[in-house]
Design an enzyme around this catalytic site. Structure first.
Site, short mmCIF file in Angstrom:
data_model
loop_
_atom_site.label_atom_id
_atom_site.label_comp_id
_atom_site.label_asym_id
_atom_site.label_seq_id
_atom_site.Cartn_x
_atom_site.Cartn_y
_atom_site.Cartn_z
N TYR A 30 -45.10 6.45 4.22
CA TYR A 30 -46.31 6.57 4.10
C TYR A 30 -46.91 6.52 5.52
O TYR A 30 -48.02 7.11 6.01
CB TYR A 30 -46.87 5.57 3.01
CG TYR A 30 -48.35 5.46 2.96
CD1 TYR A 30 -48.96 6.56 2.14
CD2 TYR A 30 -49.30 4.37 3.34
CE1 TYR A 30 -50.46 6.50 1.99
CE2 TYR A 30 -50.44 4.28 3.46
CZ TYR A 30 -51.18 5.27 2.52
OH TYR A 30 -52.66 5.20 2.41
N GLY A 85 -60.91 5.63 -7.11
CA GLY A 85 -60.80 4.68 -6.10
C GLY A 85 -61.73 4.95 -4.93
O GLY A 85 -63.10 5.08 -5.26
#
Length: 246
Positions: free
Chosen positions: A149, A16
């Site tokens: 998050y 990523g």
């Protein structure tokens, strides 16, 4: 290895955004160390980065593992010029479905992991070194089901606000690059079977009509790490196509 060649550590560097940053650094001539939890993924990353790259297995949420990581770097390289604290995890869970395990996992990796990665790296960082933390636009706009998050990324932003003062006089700069939605496998995995619908929603939200690419985030991280950003310190730079401002 040339003594004037910059040495960069990228945590969560096997895939990523982290891998894209490591690739950018390697292309610029840096000696790159990638850290991650899975040896197989690290081996694949190193094979892409070239013969001067290396991978070290490490879990940023485990202090013993971090001690081993930095002891090996000290032994092999003696210093770090650029630290990219990228390792992170996000779990979708709306209020009413938040679990203790999901809460602990995100805070252990995204907050505890950042704190002790940066702290353990300090003895290896010299004046002129740069720390780049990979945050998220979720620090100000977490969206539905991403409250925990988002809270971890907001916590990191506030850590850096304090650390800028703690690092005063050290010659070490610290900044955050906060990507918006970025075309990674982890983003697709987070949406599960609703990946295409989720990506379509994100594209519609974006003022420029698309999500980001990992290489675009890598360019921003490379700028913050470079001498071109020598007077940039303590910022959270949003790389999101303007979505957080819309």
């Amino acid at each position: 290895m040339s003594s004037d060649r910059k040495i960069a550590l990228v945590t969560g560097g096997s895939s990523g955004i982290g891998l894209a940053i490591a690739r950018k650094f390697a292309a610029s001539g840096m000696q790159v160390i990638v850290a991650g939890r899975r040896q197989e993924a690290l081996d694949r990353a190193v094979s892409q980065l070239g013969e001067d790259a290396s991978g070290i297995v490490a879990d940023v949420s485990n202090l013993t593992s971090l001690d081993t990581l930095f002891s090996q770097i000290r032994s092999d390289f003696g210093r770090i010029d650029v630290l990219v604290a990228n390792a992170g995890v996000g779990v979708h869970a709306p209020l009413g479905q938040i679990t203790e395990a999901g809460f602990d996992q995100q805070f252990d990796i995204n907050v505890k992991g950042i704190v002790f990665t940066v702290q353990a790296a300090l003895p290896l960082l010299n004046p002129g070194s740069s720390i780049v933390i990979v945050g998220s636009t979720s620090s100000i706009d977490p969206g539905p089901s991403m409250s925990i998050y988002g809270a971890t990324k907001a916590a990191v932003r506030n850590l850096v606000r304090s650390w800028v003062s703690d690092l005063k006089g050290s010659g070490i700069r610290i900044n955050i690059v906060s990507p918006g939605p970025t075309n990674t496998q982890s983003l697709r995995d987070a949406f599960g079977e609703h990946a295409e619908e989720g990506l379509a929603f994100l594209r519609k939200k974006s003022p420029i009509g698309r999500i980001g690419e990992p290489d675009e985030i890598a360019e921003v991280a490379a700028f913050l790490a470079s001498e071109s950003a020598s007077y940039v310190n303590g910022v959270e730079l949003f790389a999101d196509g303007g979505a957080s401002q819309a």
